[in-house]
Design a protein around this motif. Structure first.
Motif, short mmCIF file in Angstrom:
data_model
loop_
_atom_site.label_atom_id
_atom_site.label_comp_id
_atom_site.label_asym_id
_atom_site.label_seq_id
_atom_site.Cartn_x
_atom_site.Cartn_y
_atom_site.Cartn_z
N SER A 1 0.83 -1.21 0.00
CA SER A 1 0.00 0.00 0.00
C SER A 1 0.87 1.26 0.00
O SER A 1 0.57 2.23 -0.70
N SER A 2 1.97 1.24 0.76
CA SER A 2 2.88 2.39 0.78
C SER A 2 3.63 2.50 -0.54
O SER A 2 3.85 3.60 -1.05
N ALA A 3 4.03 1.35 -1.10
CA ALA A 3 4.75 1.35 -2.38
C ALA A 3 3.88 1.96 -3.48
O ALA A 3 4.35 2.76 -4.28
N GLU A 4 2.61 1.58 -3.48
CA GLU A 4 1.70 2.12 -4.49
C GLU A 4 1.54 3.63 -4.32
O GLU A 4 1.57 4.38 -5.30
N TYR A 5 1.42 4.09 -3.07
CA TYR A 5 1.26 5.52 -2.79
C TYR A 5 2.48 6.31 -3.28
O TYR A 5 2.36 7.32 -3.98
N ILE A 6 3.69 5.84 -2.90
CA ILE A 6 4.92 6.53 -3.29
C ILE A 6 5.07 6.54 -4.81
O ILE A 6 5.45 7.54 -5.42
N SER A 7 4.78 5.41 -5.45
CA SER A 7 4.90 5.33 -6.90
C SER A 7 3.98 6.33 -7.59
O SER A 7 4.36 6.97 -8.57
N LEU A 8 2.77 6.45 -7.06
CA LEU A 8 1.82 7.39 -7.67
C LEU A 8 2.19 8.83 -7.38
O LEU A 8 2.20 9.67 -8.27
N LYS A 9 2.50 9.13 -6.12
CA LYS A 9 2.73 10.51 -5.71
C LYS A 9 4.09 11.05 -6.13
O LYS A 9 4.23 12.23 -6.46
N ARG A 10 5.14 10.22 -6.08
CA ARG A 10 6.49 10.71 -6.37
C ARG A 10 6.96 10.37 -7.78
O ARG A 10 7.76 11.07 -8.36
N LEU A 11 6.48 9.24 -8.32
CA LEU A 11 6.91 8.82 -9.65
C LEU A 11 5.85 9.02 -10.72
O LEU A 11 6.14 8.91 -11.90
N ASN A 12 4.61 9.26 -10.27
CA ASN A 12 3.49 9.33 -11.21
C ASN A 12 3.39 8.05 -12.02
O ASN A 12 3.14 8.06 -13.22
N ARG A 13 3.65 6.92 -11.32
CA ARG A 13 3.63 5.61 -11.96
C ARG A 13 2.69 4.70 -11.18
O ARG A 13 2.96 4.35 -10.03
N PRO A 14 1.56 4.29 -11.76
CA PRO A 14 0.64 3.40 -11.05
C PRO A 14 1.16 1.96 -10.97
O PRO A 14 0.71 1.18 -10.15
N ASP A 15 2.12 1.60 -11.82
CA ASP A 15 2.60 0.22 -11.90
C ASP A 15 3.82 0.01 -11.00
O ASP A 15 4.93 -0.22 -11.45
N TRP A 16 3.61 0.08 -9.69
CA TRP A 16 4.73 0.05 -8.76
C TRP A 16 5.54 -1.23 -8.84
O TRP A 16 6.74 -1.23 -8.61
N GLU A 17 4.91 -2.35 -9.19
CA GLU A 17 5.67 -3.61 -9.32
C GLU A 17 6.73 -3.48 -10.42
O GLU A 17 7.85 -3.96 -10.28
N THR A 18 6.37 -2.80 -11.50
CA THR A 18 7.32 -2.59 -12.59
C THR A 18 8.45 -1.67 -12.16
O THR A 18 9.61 -1.86 -12.51
#
Length: 199
Positions: A86-103
């Motif tokens: 859940s934190s990984a998804e949040y950081i990926s979206l907010k800081r990387l603008n990437r919804p695909d955090w696994e990638t």
């Protein structure tokens, strides 16, 4: 508790680290503010921010924090990798603008493109400039204020330890940091380690 600061749009921004002093029901966020608060509440312990050192420690803190933004984006996949989903998804979206955090995690860290490599070279040069500041107290000076361990050293060395964790002890970028300034930071880290982890 109060927000650490405000976002550009004026909304509250909460950051870590943060502490909750349950005895006094006080919440404090932001590392330097926490150090100052603990010094005030626990005056019998060695101070993290000795009286009269505020300005110099603030300058060191701001300088070191200025080194990180160019290389920080290349560390985000490593940061994401150690977080809960859940934190990984949040950081990926907010800081990387990437919804695909696994990638993001699978891509590895840091990227090896020329622009990123140049940022790490610049970072090493900045660590050299920081070493020159430490050397103002003498070539054998361990701490920013000579013989006194303060919050300034906590900033320098905790971030170096964090970088080692994020880059990996055998990572190309970490090995370059180990070798810069004649291996000075690694030698100091081995001595300072007892102050960061007193076990």
């Amino acid at each position: 508790g109060k927000p650490t600061t405000l976002n550009p749009d004026g909304s509250p921004k909460y950051t870590v680290p943060a502490i909750h002093d349950s005895e006094n029901n006080v919440v404090v966020a932001e590392s330097f503010a926490i150090a100052k608060y603990l010094d005030e509440k626990y005056p019998l312990t060695p101070p993290a921010v000795p009286k009269g050192y505020d300005a110099a420690i603030t300058l060191l803190n701001e300088r070191f924090m200025g080194y990180l933004p160019p290389v920080f984006p290349s560390l985000l996949p490593s940061i994401v990798k150690i977080l809960r989903p859940s934190s990984a998804e949040y950081i990926s979206l907010k800081r990387l603008n990437r919804p695909d955090w696994e990638t993001v995690v699978a891509e590895g860290v840091p990227p090896r493109d020329a622009a990123t490599k140049e940022k790490w070279v610049t970072f090493q040069k900045e660590l050299g400039a920081l070493a020159a500041l430490y050397d103002k107290n003498g070539k054998d000076g361990l701490f920013f204020f000579g013989d006194t361990f303060t919050f300034a050293d906590s900033v320098t060395f905790s971030f170096l330890y964090w970088l080692k964790l994020m880059l990996g002890a055998d990572g190309e970028e970490w090995i370059a940091i180990e070798r810069c300034v004649g291996g000075r930071w690694v030698k100091q880290m081995s001595v300072v380690e007892k102050y960061l982890d007193p076990k």
